[in-house]
Design a protein around this motif. Structure first.
Motif, PDB file in Angstrom:
ATOM      1  N   ARG A 288       0.849  -1.198   0.000  1.00  0.00           N
ATOM      2  CA  ARG A 288       0.000   0.000   0.000  1.00  0.00           C
ATOM      3  C   ARG A 288       0.885   1.249   0.000  1.00  0.00           C
ATOM      4  NH1 ARG A 288      -4.679  -2.133  -1.656  1.00  0.00           N
ATOM      5  NH2 ARG A 288      -5.687  -3.531  -0.133  1.00  0.00           N
ATOM      6  N   ILE A 289       1.446   1.575  -1.156  1.00  0.00           N
ATOM      7  CA  ILE A 289       2.294   2.755  -1.291  1.00  0.00           C
ATOM      8  C   ILE A 289       1.580   3.742  -2.198  1.00  0.00           C
ATOM      9  CG2 ILE A 289       4.577   3.655  -1.855  1.00  0.00           C
ATOM     10  CD1 ILE A 289       4.644   1.638   0.385  1.00  0.00           C
ATOM     11  N   ASP A 290       0.867   4.686  -1.593  1.00  0.00           N
ATOM     12  CA  ASP A 290       0.108   5.670  -2.368  1.00  0.00           C
ATOM     13  C   ASP A 290       1.018   6.818  -2.809  1.00  0.00           C
ATOM     14  OD1 ASP A 290      -2.280   4.239  -1.966  1.00  0.00           O
ATOM     15  OD2 ASP A 290      -2.511   5.150   0.019  1.00  0.00           O
ATOM     16  N   GLY A 291       0.476   7.668  -3.668  1.00  0.00           N
ATOM     17  CA  GLY A 291       1.231   8.825  -4.134  1.00  0.00           C
ATOM     18  C   GLY A 291       1.351   8.818  -5.632  1.00  0.00           C
ATOM     19  N   THR A 292       2.335   9.519  -6.139  1.00  0.00           N
ATOM     20  CA  THR A 292       2.587   9.592  -7.577  1.00  0.00           C
ATOM     21  C   THR A 292       4.044   9.249  -7.838  1.00  0.00           C
ATOM     22  OG1 THR A 292       3.247  11.916  -7.524  1.00  0.00           O
ATOM     23  CG2 THR A 292       0.888  11.446  -7.781  1.00  0.00           C
ATOM     24  N   VAL A 293       4.357   8.997  -9.097  1.00  0.00           N
ATOM     25  CA  VAL A 293       5.741   8.692  -9.451  1.00  0.00           C
ATOM     26  C   VAL A 293       6.658   9.826  -9.029  1.00  0.00           C
ATOM     27  CG1 VAL A 293       7.324   8.324 -11.374  1.00  0.00           C
ATOM     28  CG2 VAL A 293       5.093   7.199 -11.368  1.00  0.00           C
ATOM     29  N   ASP A 294       6.191  11.067  -9.237  1.00  0.00           N
ATOM     30  CA  ASP A 294       7.027  12.222  -8.887  1.00  0.00           C
ATOM     31  C   ASP A 294       7.300  12.294  -7.388  1.00  0.00           C
ATOM     32  OD1 ASP A 294       7.150  12.957 -11.502  1.00  0.00           O
ATOM     33  OD2 ASP A 294       5.511  14.408 -11.383  1.00  0.00           O
ATOM     34  N   SER A 295       6.402  11.722  -6.575  1.00  0.00           N
ATOM     35  CA  SER A 295       6.578  11.782  -5.123  1.00  0.00           C
ATOM     36  C   SER A 295       7.892  11.149  -4.705  1.00  0.00           C
ATOM     37  CB  SER A 295       5.432  11.049  -4.415  1.00  0.00           C
ATOM     38  OG  SER A 295       4.190  11.636  -4.707  1.00  0.00           O
ATOM     39  N   TYR A 296       8.267  10.072  -5.382  1.00  0.00           N
ATOM     40  CA  TYR A 296       9.447   9.327  -4.974  1.00  0.00           C
ATOM     41  C   TYR A 296      10.622   9.476  -5.937  1.00  0.00           C
ATOM     42  CZ  TYR A 296       5.861   7.376  -2.009  1.00  0.00           C
ATOM     43  OH  TYR A 296       4.833   7.249  -1.116  1.00  0.00           O
ATOM     44  N   SER A 297      10.358   9.792  -7.200  1.00  0.00           N
ATOM     45  CA  SER A 297      11.451   9.903  -8.162  1.00  0.00           C
ATOM     46  C   SER A 297      12.306  11.135  -7.908  1.00  0.00           C
ATOM     47  CB  SER A 297      10.905   9.956  -9.596  1.00  0.00           C
ATOM     48  OG  SER A 297      10.055  11.079  -9.772  1.00  0.00           O
ATOM     49  N   ASN A 298      11.777  12.119  -7.172  1.00  0.00           N
ATOM     50  CA  ASN A 298      12.548  13.320  -6.869  1.00  0.00           C
ATOM     51  C   ASN A 298      13.336  13.202  -5.575  1.00  0.00           C
ATOM     52  OD1 ASN A 298      11.616  14.648  -9.141  1.00  0.00           O
ATOM     53  ND2 ASN A 298       9.794  15.418  -8.096  1.00  0.00           N
ATOM     54  N   SER A 299      13.204  12.091  -4.894  1.00  0.00           N
ATOM     55  CA  SER A 299      13.860  11.916  -3.597  1.00  0.00           C
ATOM     56  C   SER A 299      15.259  11.348  -3.770  1.00  0.00           C
ATOM     57  CB  SER A 299      13.032  10.976  -2.716  1.00  0.00           C
ATOM     58  OG  SER A 299      13.739  10.633  -1.560  1.00  0.00           O
ATOM     59  N   GLU A 300      16.178  11.797  -2.917  1.00  0.00           N
ATOM     60  CA  GLU A 300      17.540  11.264  -2.956  1.00  0.00           C
ATOM     61  C   GLU A 300      17.562   9.786  -2.586  1.00  0.00           C
ATOM     62  OE1 GLU A 300      20.008  13.561  -0.438  1.00  0.00           O
ATOM     63  OE2 GLU A 300      19.751  15.426  -1.569  1.00  0.00           O
ATOM     64  N   GLN A 301      16.690   9.368  -1.668  1.00  0.00           N
ATOM     65  CA  GLN A 301      16.657   7.983  -1.214  1.00  0.00           C
ATOM     66  C   GLN A 301      15.341   7.348  -1.649  1.00  0.00           C
ATOM     67  OE1 GLN A 301      20.107   7.605  -0.362  1.00  0.00           O
ATOM     68  NE2 GLN A 301      19.117   6.059   0.866  1.00  0.00           N
ATOM     69  N   GLN A 302      15.093   7.364  -2.956  1.00  0.00           N
ATOM     70  CA  GLN A 302      13.786   6.939  -3.422  1.00  0.00           C
ATOM     71  C   GLN A 302      13.763   5.510  -3.938  1.00  0.00           C
ATOM     72  OE1 GLN A 302      13.348   6.234  -6.884  1.00  0.00           O
ATOM     73  NE2 GLN A 302      15.492   6.682  -7.236  1.00  0.00           N
ATOM     74  N   SER A 303      14.908   4.837  -4.058  1.00  0.00           N
ATOM     75  CA  SER A 303      14.943   3.581  -4.786  1.00  0.00           C
ATOM     76  C   SER A 303      14.007   2.522  -4.211  1.00  0.00           C
ATOM     77  CB  SER A 303      16.374   3.037  -4.833  1.00  0.00           C
ATOM     78  OG  SER A 303      16.888   2.895  -3.527  1.00  0.00           O
ATOM     79  N   LEU A 304      14.056   2.266  -2.889  1.00  0.00           N
ATOM     80  CA  LEU A 304      13.199   1.253  -2.298  1.00  0.00           C
ATOM     81  C   LEU A 304      11.748   1.704  -2.306  1.00  0.00           C
ATOM     82  CD1 LEU A 304      13.139  -1.529  -1.027  1.00  0.00           C
ATOM     83  CD2 LEU A 304      13.558  -0.483   1.208  1.00  0.00           C
ATOM     84  N   PHE A 305      11.495   2.977  -2.026  1.00  0.00           N
ATOM     85  CA  PHE A 305      10.129   3.501  -2.090  1.00  0.00           C
ATOM     86  C   PHE A 305       9.566   3.353  -3.499  1.00  0.00           C
ATOM     87  CE2 PHE A 305      11.308   5.354   1.896  1.00  0.00           C
ATOM     88  CZ  PHE A 305      10.138   5.622   2.555  1.00  0.00           C
ATOM     89  N   MET A 306      10.380   3.696  -4.494  1.00  0.00           N
ATOM     90  CA  MET A 306       9.921   3.609  -5.878  1.00  0.00           C
ATOM     91  C   MET A 306       9.638   2.160  -6.271  1.00  0.00           C
ATOM     92  SD  MET A 306       9.150   5.618  -8.291  1.00  0.00           S
ATOM     93  CE  MET A 306       8.675   5.480 -10.015  1.00  0.00           C
ATOM     94  N   SER A 307      10.495   1.246  -5.809  1.00  0.00           N
ATOM     95  CA  SER A 307      10.284  -0.170  -6.115  1.00  0.00           C
ATOM     96  C   SER A 307       8.968  -0.662  -5.533  1.00  0.00           C
ATOM     97  CB  SER A 307      11.454  -1.002  -5.565  1.00  0.00           C
ATOM     98  OG  SER A 307      12.659  -0.665  -6.191  1.00  0.00           O
ATOM     99  N   PHE A 308       8.684  -0.277  -4.287  1.00  0.00           N
ATOM    100  CA  PHE A 308       7.415  -0.667  -3.676  1.00  0.00           C
ATOM    101  C   PHE A 308       6.236   0.040  -4.354  1.00  0.00           C
ATOM    102  CE2 PHE A 308       9.696  -2.265   0.195  1.00  0.00           C
ATOM    103  CZ  PHE A 308       9.096  -3.508   0.218  1.00  0.00           C
ATOM    104  N   PHE A 309       6.445   1.290  -4.776  1.00  0.00           N
ATOM    105  CA  PHE A 309       5.371   2.029  -5.437  1.00  0.00           C
ATOM    106  C   PHE A 309       4.912   1.311  -6.709  1.00  0.00           C
ATOM    107  CE2 PHE A 309       4.039   5.214  -8.598  1.00  0.00           C
ATOM    108  CZ  PHE A 309       2.941   5.754  -7.947  1.00  0.00           C
ATOM    109  N   THR A 310       5.858   0.708  -7.433  1.00  0.00           N
ATOM    110  CA  THR A 310       5.497  -0.016  -8.662  1.00  0.00           C
ATOM    111  C   THR A 310       4.674  -1.266  -8.359  1.00  0.00           C
ATOM    112  OG1 THR A 310       7.555  -1.313  -8.659  1.00  0.00           O
ATOM    113  CG2 THR A 310       7.584   0.805  -9.826  1.00  0.00           C
ATOM    114  N   LEU A 311       4.677  -1.700  -7.098  1.00  0.00           N
ATOM    115  CA  LEU A 311       3.899  -2.880  -6.694  1.00  0.00           C
ATOM    116  C   LEU A 311       2.630  -2.502  -5.938  1.00  0.00           C
ATOM    117  CD1 LEU A 311       6.769  -5.212  -5.362  1.00  0.00           C
ATOM    118  CD2 LEU A 311       5.624  -5.349  -7.579  1.00  0.00           C
TER     119      LEU A 311
END
Length: 326
Positions: A288-311
């Motif tokens: 359950r990772i809500d938000g938008t792609v931009d929410s995490y792609s702009n973060s310095e430490q976004q890799s794990l968040f972005m990976s979970f966001f895609t799921l």
């Protein structure tokens, strides 16, 4: 259920314990074992443990969320420990007196240097403005987790200071059998302690991720209830750990109504950990990772968040089955 950032006093075992010769099953190079007797700890009776809430004891590393520079921040556990000379004096005193009583510390001189941002844990007593070490000669405390600190890279992977969120594993509100991994606002976790678990923590007993795709998350302490816990008696607990599917846990922490926390660890009963698949690893989980792609792609430490966001919205039959798309 939550615990404050207090780690000074180790939780007492639900049984009276006895120190016996032989290598520890829990700690390498420790040539003695702390094993439970069949006698219930009087503290457990006084705290009405039969009415307490039993929760799973998790195998990771302790973290704390509190303010840093005015913003909610994740802190890592860091105990101040004595330097070599002070440790020798302390061990000599313990050998001669069989107790830490009457041993005098000079905190300013006897302890290793810690970062300026270090703070002692709640509950650590002070004398003349200096924190007092516990019976093991340690001063429990915390340091803030920064993105550029390699020592705490796995801690920083589960927190995003741009979106001010943390990756949290918790029971699903609508289905008690289901776990969920969610991006939770750090502000909602203030003054809570949590356990960091995952690929590179304590040998990864829960089978999360892989060397190529590490997976880590935070679990609030006391948040994983044990359903139908066994009676608080040595033989009942021993059999439960050995035979019940729900008993494939590191231990139990009872949260008593008076605020007392009491535990039992498999090692207290002379049992191995881990011993095959764990209960937590085999539970189903939804992302359950809500938000938008931009929410995490702009973060310095976004890799794990972005990976979970895609799921987001994806359900896995087992926690240990979580995989990201290549």
């Amino acid at each position: 259920m939550r615990r404050l950032g207090s780690v000074q006093q180790k939780m007492p075992c639900v049984f009276m314990t006895d120190v016996r010769e032989g290598p520890s099953k829990k700690r390498d190079h420790q040539q003695f074992q702390v094993l439970a007797t069949e006698n219930l700890n009087p503290l457990a009776t006084e705290s009405h443990i039969d009415c307490a809430v039993a929760t799973e004891k998790l195998d990771g590393t302790c973290c704390y969320v509190t303010l840093h520079r005015g913003q909610p921040h994740l802190w890592a556990r860091l105990d101040r420990k004595p330097n070599k000379q002070a440790e020798k004096r302390f061990k000599k005193h313990l050998h001669c007196h069989k107790s830490c009583k009457d041993f005098t510390w000079d905190v300013a001189e006897d302890f290793k240097v810690v970062p300026e941002t270090w703070i002692p844990a709640h509950g650590v007593q002070h004398h003349n403005g200096q924190p007092i070490p516990d019976k093991n000669g340690h001063i429990p405390g915390w340091v803030p987790v920064e993105n550029n600190n390699k020592q705490y890279c796995w801690h920083s992977s589960v927190v995003d200071y741009v979106t001010e969120a943390a990756l949290v594993l918790r029971p699903n509100a609508d289905d008690e059998d289901l776990l969920e991994i969610a991006a939770v606002p750090l502000a909602d976790l203030l003054e809570q302690t949590l356990e960091l678990i995952g690929t590179n923590v304590n040998g990864n007993p829960y089978g999360l991720g892989s060397k190529k795709q590490p997976v880590h998350c935070l679990v609030p302490h006391g948040s994983i209830p044990i359903r139908n816990p066994p009676p608080v008696a040595f033989q009942h607990l021993y059999s439960w750990f050995q035979e019940s599917p729900e008993g494939r846990v590191e231990g139990i922490v009872w949260h008593c109504m008076d605020g007392t926390l009491i535990k039992v660890h498999r090692h207290h009963l002379g049992l191995r950990w881990p011993d095959g698949d764990t209960c937590l690893a085999n539970r189903p989980v939804v992302i359950r990772i809500d938000g938008t792609v931009d929410s995490y792609s702009n973060s310095e430490q976004q890799s794990l968040f972005m990976s979970f966001f895609t799921l987001n919205g994806h359900c896995f039959n087992q926690l240990q089955d979580i995989q990201f798309e290549p």
